[in-house]
Structure formats: structure tokens, C-alpha cells
Design a protein around this motif. Structure first.
Motif: not given
Lengths: 91, 91
Positions: A6, A44-46
């Protein structure tokens, strides 16, 4: 190994945050006089493929510099999600 | 007592996320083939005056229903920040 992260991107202190200010201005009319200090940033989730968490963090910092954040106006913090069931998939 | 919270508002699985999709489409050209699964949401920081963390969480959930999130398309998670130096101010 996959690392789920996150990435929080928020405006630095002193930089105007119109969205947060608008929310805060609307709070009293909705009865939320107990809430203040609203700041709105991006979450932003990645997922990063990396051998360990340190490498994953470095890659995310490179990505932030390259695209996700403006270091003049914004600051970034990265946290990693632990998968709830422990080690799962084969990659 | 003041509670500092981070409210993450993200689109539910299956709901389109054009901002995340745009970032993801740009990754290979920038050399980030090791990153995927990008989803962009909001990271809202705020401060709630409440007697304990449970009450603060309930107030934030009310605020999310009233204004911060659309429960049809978005889901919310709330985490509280521990103040780094422990109990500090008088309020």
C-alpha cells in the motif's frame, strides 16, 4: 516472490489540499463537529515481484519518483501487506 | 481524546479503476515489468475527538456513509495511528 504493498501519497505539510478543505468545511453541517484535520491523498495498492521486502521497497520508491508522486509537493509512505494465510502460491 | 486515523477508500473488486489501469499500462515503457495489480483509491487522514478507539471508529464509519465513500462502489478500511511518543498533549 510477490509483495503486496500500500503506497500512500499525500501532500506535504503547508501545501494546499482543496479536497480536504472542502470536506472539512462540510463537516459541521452534517453534525461532525468532532472531526477535523482532514487531508486527502492517494492510496495506491500494487504488487511487486522481488526477492525480498527491501528490494520491493526500493522498486516502489523508484516507481514513485518515476511516476506516482511529485517529490516537491508530495510525500510517500509504503507499507507491505502480510498475506493472511501465510505463504500461499508458488510464485 | 484525539484519535488520528487513516481511512482508505478503494473501489470494490470488479468496479472499473481507470486511474489504476492507466498507471499499469504505462509500467512496461518505464521498465517496471515487475509491478502489476495497480489499484488507486483515496487515503484520507483525519482526527476524531472520541473517548475511545471504538467510538472513534463508529464516528468514522458514520462519516464514510454520510460523505466520504459510496458503499455501492467503494469499500473502506480504517486504521488508527499510534502517536510515536505515547500520550502527549492534554486533549
Amino acid at each position: 516472490m510477490r509483495h503486496e504493498a500500500l503506497v500512500e501519497v499525500r501532500t506535504r505539510a503547508g501545501i494546499a489540499d482543496p479536497e480536504g478543505a472542502t470536506i472539512e468545511a462540510a463537516l459541521p453541517a452534517l453534525g461532525f463537529t468532532d472531526v477535523n484535520g482532514v487531508r486527502v491523498g492517494k492510496a495506491i495498492r500494487l504488487s511487486v515481484e522481488a526477492p525480498d521486502e527491501d528490494s520491493a521497497r526500493r522498486r516502489i520508491e523508484e516507481l514513485c519518483s518515476a511516476m506516482l508522486a511529485n517529490p516537491v509537493m508530495e510525500e510517500v509512505s509504503v507499507t507491505f501487506e502480510r498475506s493472511p494465510a501465510g505463504a500461499g502460491g508458488s510464485r
